[in-house]
Design a protein around this motif. Sequence first.
Motif, PDB file in Angstrom:
ATOM      1  N   LEU A  96       0.820  -1.204   0.000  1.00 18.73           N
ATOM      2  CA  LEU A  96       0.000   0.000   0.000  1.00 18.73           C
ATOM      3  C   LEU A  96       0.859   1.261   0.000  1.00 18.73           C
ATOM      4  N   ASP A 108      -2.600   1.425  -8.371  1.00 16.96           N
ATOM      5  CA  ASP A 108      -3.350   2.068  -7.289  1.00 16.96           C
ATOM      6  C   ASP A 108      -3.812   0.969  -6.339  1.00 16.96           C
ATOM      7  N   VAL A 110      -5.774   0.761  -3.849  1.00 17.50           N
ATOM      8  CA  VAL A 110      -7.198   0.725  -3.517  1.00 17.50           C
ATOM      9  C   VAL A 110      -8.040   0.412  -4.749  1.00 17.50           C
ATOM     10  N   ARG A 114      -8.745  -5.941  -4.474  1.00 21.06           N
ATOM     11  CA  ARG A 114      -9.819  -6.118  -3.505  1.00 21.06           C
ATOM     12  C   ARG A 114      -9.314  -7.050  -2.414  1.00 21.06           C
ATOM     13  N   LYS A 258      -8.753  -6.594  -8.655  1.00 19.81           N
ATOM     14  CA  LYS A 258     -10.022  -5.945  -8.336  1.00 19.81           C
ATOM     15  C   LYS A 258     -11.233  -6.630  -8.959  1.00 19.81           C
ATOM     16  N   ASP A 301     -11.310  -3.928   2.823  1.00 19.95           N
ATOM     17  CA  ASP A 301     -11.270  -2.828   1.861  1.00 19.95           C
ATOM     18  C   ASP A 301     -11.317  -1.474   2.584  1.00 19.95           C
ATOM     19  N   LEU A 304      -7.947  -0.768   4.159  1.00 14.31           N
ATOM     20  CA  LEU A 304      -6.984  -0.363   3.146  1.00 14.31           C
ATOM     21  C   LEU A 304      -7.125   1.121   2.826  1.00 14.31           C
ATOM     22  N   LEU A 305      -8.341   1.584   2.729  1.00 16.71           N
ATOM     23  CA  LEU A 305      -8.599   2.989   2.425  1.00 16.71           C
ATOM     24  C   LEU A 305      -8.110   3.890   3.558  1.00 16.71           C
ATOM     25  N   ARG A 308      -4.298   3.975   3.627  1.00 13.67           N
ATOM     26  CA  ARG A 308      -3.755   4.782   2.539  1.00 13.67           C
ATOM     27  C   ARG A 308      -3.760   6.253   2.893  1.00 13.67           C
ATOM     28  N   ASP A 309      -4.854   6.743   3.462  1.00 13.51           N
ATOM     29  CA  ASP A 309      -4.953   8.150   3.809  1.00 13.51           C
ATOM     30  C   ASP A 309      -3.953   8.527   4.895  1.00 13.51           C
TER      31      ASP A 309
END
Length: 324
Positions: A96, A108, A110, A114, A258, A301, A304-305, A308-309
């Motif tokens: 990531l 990417d 994200v 999946r 994905k 999922d 993961l988001l 990432r942020d």
Amino acid sequence: MTIRIPRRAALLLPLATPALAQANWPDRPINMIVPFPPGGTPDIGARLMAPKLSEFLGQPVTVENRGGAGATIGTRAVVQARPDGHTVLMGSISFLTSPLTMRPMPYDPVADLRVISLVSTSPYILVVRADAPPRDIAGFHAWTRAQGGRLNYGSAGMGTPLHLGAELYKMMMGVELTHVPYRGSGPALTALLAGEVNMVFADVPGAAAHIRAGTVRALAAMTETRISQFPEVPTMAESDPRLRGYDVYTWAMLAAPKATPDGPVNRIHEAAIRAARAEDVSRRFAELGFDYVGSTPAAGDARLLRERDKWREVIERGNIRAEG
């Protein structure tokens, strides 16, 4: 004799093929790609679980180590694989974070993957060689200040959390350290033992045997709480007020391209849960310091988001960019 298929029925045949394929899935061996050399957290997790996954899925599950470029080479191979569930990723948080340091991004994380399951989390720990000057974390802080940028540290690769954790330490403490990337945490620890680097911000499963053997000295847990196997080792946040909020760890996560259908994803998820809960596997997880999670694909999922942020902010703040 020619058999004529009505046009309407012929149009329906392609639509039925994926469902039929999923019903018979898996129909050949499954390749689990680990984007690191042997010895690190995802590799250990993959090799513990692969035999059980083979048993529960009825097909061989092979582990392929494809390291390099901070986990992006192996991860990209999964992203580009046919999305039918026969190629999956057992990765750490590095798949990531590493692409976030690259321009252009090789994929990417994200949008292109999946999650099948967040299998486990694992803490990081700061280690030096047993003959290094600092005897404790206070001595380490003094050492890094006094050396004025002459010390270096090994990591699992550019953009990996072992790299970012060290960079975060530098930012919060206002010191200079030189980064030496390797192709995984295992090679970084080997370099430490050989005297090539002064320290490693390491994952616990990879470092535990060296700590217990006395060849390296554990100075600080990089997580908010102390590590259960080494409760005598203080956290970074405990050691200095400037490190309040310092919290760096990794995870082992199963993911797929994905477009992989729900059928294979759910089958692998169920098999992974059973594998991780098997008595021999769960016992070994505990011994190595894996905290079992076993999330659903949807929860994975979402994780993961969020991750990432979080790490994108650190990368942007530190202007951390992969070279070349």
